[in-house]
Design an enzyme around this catalytic site. Structure first.
Site, PDB file in Angstrom:
ATOM      1  N   CYS A 140       6.426   4.006   9.921  1.00 24.79           N
ATOM      2  CA  CYS A 140       6.874   4.418   8.577  1.00 24.79           C
ATOM      3  C   CYS A 140       6.773   3.281   7.557  1.00 24.79           C
ATOM      4  O   CYS A 140       6.953   3.518   6.358  1.00 24.79           O
ATOM      5  CB  CYS A 140       8.299   4.945   8.647  1.00 24.79           C
ATOM      6  N   ASN A 189      10.677  13.889   6.756  1.00 21.07           N
ATOM      7  CA  ASN A 189      10.159  12.533   6.977  1.00 21.07           C
ATOM      8  C   ASN A 189       8.664  12.617   7.291  1.00 21.07           C
ATOM      9  O   ASN A 189       8.295  13.079   8.374  1.00 21.07           O
ATOM     10  CB  ASN A 189      10.940  11.908   8.134  1.00 21.07           C
ATOM     11  N   HIS A 210      11.270   4.639   2.004  1.00 20.40           N
ATOM     12  CA  HIS A 210      10.793   5.576   3.028  1.00 20.40           C
ATOM     13  C   HIS A 210      11.819   6.704   3.163  1.00 20.40           C
ATOM     14  O   HIS A 210      13.025   6.457   3.248  1.00 20.40           O
ATOM     15  CB  HIS A 210      10.618   4.849   4.361  1.00 20.40           C
TER      16      HIS A 210
HETATM   17  N1  ACO Z   1      21.133  20.850  15.197  1.00 16.03           N
HETATM   18  C1  ACO Z   1      22.380  20.994  15.669  1.00 16.03           C
HETATM   19  N2  ACO Z   1      22.983  20.057  16.405  1.00 16.03           N
HETATM   20  C2  ACO Z   1      22.307  18.949  16.682  1.00 16.03           C
HETATM   21  C3  ACO Z   1      20.990  18.734  16.227  1.00 16.03           C
HETATM   22  C4  ACO Z   1      20.396  19.757  15.456  1.00 16.03           C
HETATM   23  N3  ACO Z   1      19.152  19.665  14.966  1.00 16.03           N
HETATM   24  N4  ACO Z   1      20.562  17.534  16.654  1.00 16.03           N
HETATM   25  C5  ACO Z   1      21.579  16.984  17.357  1.00 16.03           C
HETATM   26  N5  ACO Z   1      22.618  17.850  17.374  1.00 16.03           N
HETATM   27  C6  ACO Z   1      23.921  17.669  18.014  1.00 16.03           C
HETATM   28  C7  ACO Z   1      23.873  16.741  19.199  1.00 16.03           C
HETATM   29  O1  ACO Z   1      23.484  17.443  20.358  1.00 16.03           O
HETATM   30  C8  ACO Z   1      25.281  16.239  19.260  1.00 16.03           C
HETATM   31  O2  ACO Z   1      26.068  17.207  19.900  1.00 16.03           O
HETATM   32  P1  ACO Z   1      27.243  16.786  20.908  1.00 16.03           P
HETATM   33  O3  ACO Z   1      28.202  15.979  20.070  1.00 16.03           O
HETATM   34  O4  ACO Z   1      27.778  18.092  21.378  1.00 16.03           O
HETATM   35  O5  ACO Z   1      26.563  15.952  21.957  1.00 16.03           O
HETATM   36  C9  ACO Z   1      25.715  16.191  17.807  1.00 16.03           C
HETATM   37  O6  ACO Z   1      24.797  17.042  17.097  1.00 16.03           O
HETATM   38  C10 ACO Z   1      25.658  14.796  17.226  1.00 16.03           C
HETATM   39  O7  ACO Z   1      24.400  14.227  17.565  1.00 16.03           O
HETATM   40  P2  ACO Z   1      23.971  12.804  17.038  1.00 16.03           P
HETATM   41  O8  ACO Z   1      22.562  12.494  17.453  1.00 16.03           O
HETATM   42  O9  ACO Z   1      25.036  11.830  17.399  1.00 16.03           O
HETATM   43  O10 ACO Z   1      23.978  13.107  15.488  1.00 16.03           O
HETATM   44  P3  ACO Z   1      24.131  12.126  14.294  1.00 16.03           P
HETATM   45  O11 ACO Z   1      25.365  12.474  13.550  1.00 16.03           O
HETATM   46  O12 ACO Z   1      23.885  10.703  14.674  1.00 16.03           O
HETATM   47  O13 ACO Z   1      22.886  12.582  13.396  1.00 16.03           O
HETATM   48  C11 ACO Z   1      20.656  11.867  12.831  1.00 16.03           C
HETATM   49  C12 ACO Z   1      21.565  12.500  13.897  1.00 16.03           C
HETATM   50  C13 ACO Z   1      20.628  12.762  11.624  1.00 16.03           C
HETATM   51  C14 ACO Z   1      19.250  11.713  13.387  1.00 16.03           C
HETATM   52  C15 ACO Z   1      21.287  10.500  12.511  1.00 16.03           C
HETATM   53  O14 ACO Z   1      21.491   9.730  13.661  1.00 16.03           O
HETATM   54  C16 ACO Z   1      20.493   9.703  11.567  1.00 16.03           C
HETATM   55  O15 ACO Z   1      20.520   9.936  10.387  1.00 16.03           O
HETATM   56  N6  ACO Z   1      19.730   8.697  12.059  1.00 16.03           N
HETATM   57  C17 ACO Z   1      18.855   7.913  11.246  1.00 16.03           C
HETATM   58  C18 ACO Z   1      17.552   7.911  11.844  1.00 16.03           C
HETATM   59  C19 ACO Z   1      16.549   8.763  11.114  1.00 16.03           C
HETATM   60  O16 ACO Z   1      16.740   9.242  10.042  1.00 16.03           O
HETATM   61  N7  ACO Z   1      15.432   8.873  11.776  1.00 16.03           N
HETATM   62  C20 ACO Z   1      14.330   9.549  11.249  1.00 16.03           C
HETATM   63  C21 ACO Z   1      13.091   8.981  11.799  1.00 16.03           C
HETATM   64  S1  ACO Z   1      13.076   7.284  11.944  1.00 16.03           S
HETATM   65  C22 ACO Z   1      12.243   6.605  10.707  1.00 16.03           C
HETATM   66  O17 ACO Z   1      11.615   7.253   9.946  1.00 16.03           O
HETATM   67  C23 ACO Z   1      12.341   5.158  10.600  1.00 16.03           C
END
Ligand code: ACO
Length: 337
Positions: free
Chosen positions: A119, A290, A260
């Site tokens: 990215c 993304n 990004h």
């Molecule tokens: N729909 C519903 N529930 C979901 C989904 C979904 N699509 N995905 C995960 N869950 C659930 C999980 O199973 C988990 O359930 P549980 O608590 O029963 O186990 C719960 O939601 C929480 O999951 P987490 O992965 O801990 O969710 P989090 O609040 O961290 O959000 C996210 C995930 C949005 C990816 C977050 O970590 C984030 O913003 N990360 C930043 C990374 C990013 O944006 N990456 C994109 C690509 S990287 C790049 O471009 C550099």
């Protein structure tokens, strides 16, 4: 390509283009095939929908369309180009797609190569092209960023597949009497490469009794979302501050921070850490999700086309992603009058 230094030159950004697939997949449509909801995706990421490559469509097709738009805006023809860099992690060919892009475009005088930095690819490619122009080796360059990450998903993994979309963006760089690239800071650190990757691996294949080889293919994207979030909200403000410091520019005087587009929460957290209003961080996440390397030029194109970024206005371009890689460039948009 000319070799030999004719003295340091300035660089200007004279054209921008974007291309996305026609097919649009909304969060609600996603929720019909996997266990997710529009509410979960939108509140955590800012994403409402994403574009997905059709079966007969390629990353190269998108790159070509974005390039043609950028050249038209710069008022150039493909033969004017001396260099083409294609920032991509999803080339049509592992040996590189840039030279095919240059040929399809008709950039017959240009040398072309791929650059892989996930990215951050657009920022690293822009910085690379700028150095060729500064040294006088190259007068006009095209930087294209294009990715088709929907083809590298595990579509049953709801924690990753909802985050990505496909797209391409392109920018034309030219020699200039006044340097419009004012500061940059580029970084990488392989210690946490496993946080976010598309690993190559595959089965063992016995060729002869005494020779077994591994036949590689690419695995779906794997990501530790929480760790990537932590990395982004500390590393990105740091490189932005360093690049601004090099340019001797106060963060509050910049009205456009093109980051990004990974997650709206990351954009908001970086704005807060820099003490800059959130409105200064353009977002196209709702429509495109993304798009990896392409997300910064896609967002620039939308702002420029809508007249929200005027010629000679200051902007910061900042990327972050797998590698890990991250970097920021401080520059001014448009042709020097
Ligand atoms: N729909 C519903 N529930 C979901 C989904 C979904 N699509 N995905 C995960 N869950 C659930 C999980 O199973 C988990 O359930 P549980 O608590 O029963 O186990 C719960 O939601 C929480 O999951 P987490 O992965 O801990 O969710 P989090 O609040 O961290 O959000 C996210 C995930 C949005 C990816 C977050 O970590 C984030 O913003 N990360 C930043 C990374 C990013 O944006 N990456 C994109 C690509 S990287 C790049 O471009 C550099």
């Amino acid at each position: 390509m000319k070799y030999g230094n004719s003295g340091l030159q300035g660089v200007q950004l004279t054209g921008v283009g974007k291309a996305v697939p026609e097919f649009c997949l909304t969060n609600d449509q996603f929720a019909q095939v996997i266990d997710t909801s529009d509410e979960w995706i939108y509140t955590r990421t800012g994403i409402k929908e994403r574009r997905v490559l059709a079966l007969d469509e390629t990353v190269l097709d998108l790159a070509l369309r974005a390039s043609q738009q950028a050249l038209a805006q710069a008022g150039l023809v493909p033969e004017d180009l001396e260099m083409v860099i294609l920032a991509t992690s999803t080339p049509e060919d592992l040996f590189g797609t840039a030279s095919l892009l240059a040929t399809r475009l008709g950039a017959t005088r240009a040398f072309a190569f791929d650059l892989t930095a996930a990215c951050t690819g657009f920022v690293f490619a822009l910085a690379t092209a700028a150095q060729f122009i500064r040294t006088g080796s190259c007068g006009r360059a095209l930087v294209v960023a294009a990715d088709g990450l929907t083809r590298f998903m595990d579509w049953r993994d709801r924690s990753t597949c909802v985050l990505f979309g496909d797209g391409a963006g392109a920018v034309v760089l030219e020699q200039s009497p006044v340097d419009q690239i004012l500061g940059m800071e580029l970084r990488s650190d392989g210690r946490n490469a496993g946080m976010l990757n598309i690993a190559a691996s595959g089965p063992e294949v016995e060729i002869r009794e005494d020779l077994t080889i591994r036949q590689n293919a690419y695995q779906p994207i794997s990501m530790n979302g929480r760790e990537v979030y932590r990395f982004a909200v500390t590393a990105v403000p740091d490189v932005i501050e360093k690049a601004l410091h090099r340019a001797d520019i106060d963060p509050h005087t910049v009205r456009h921070y093109f980051l990004h587009q990974a997650n709206q929460r990351i954009l908001d957290a970086v704005a807060e850490r820099l003490g800059v209003p959130r409105e200064c961080f353009p977002s196209t996440l709702a429509h495109y999700a993304n798009t990896s390397a392409a997300s910064i030029p896609i967002t620039m194109e939308e702002w420029i086309t809508q007249g929200l970024l005027q010629p000679s206005e200051l902007m910061v371009l900042a990327g972050f992603g797998a590698g890990l890689t991250w970097g920021a460039v401080v520059c001014r948009w448009g042709r020097v009058a």
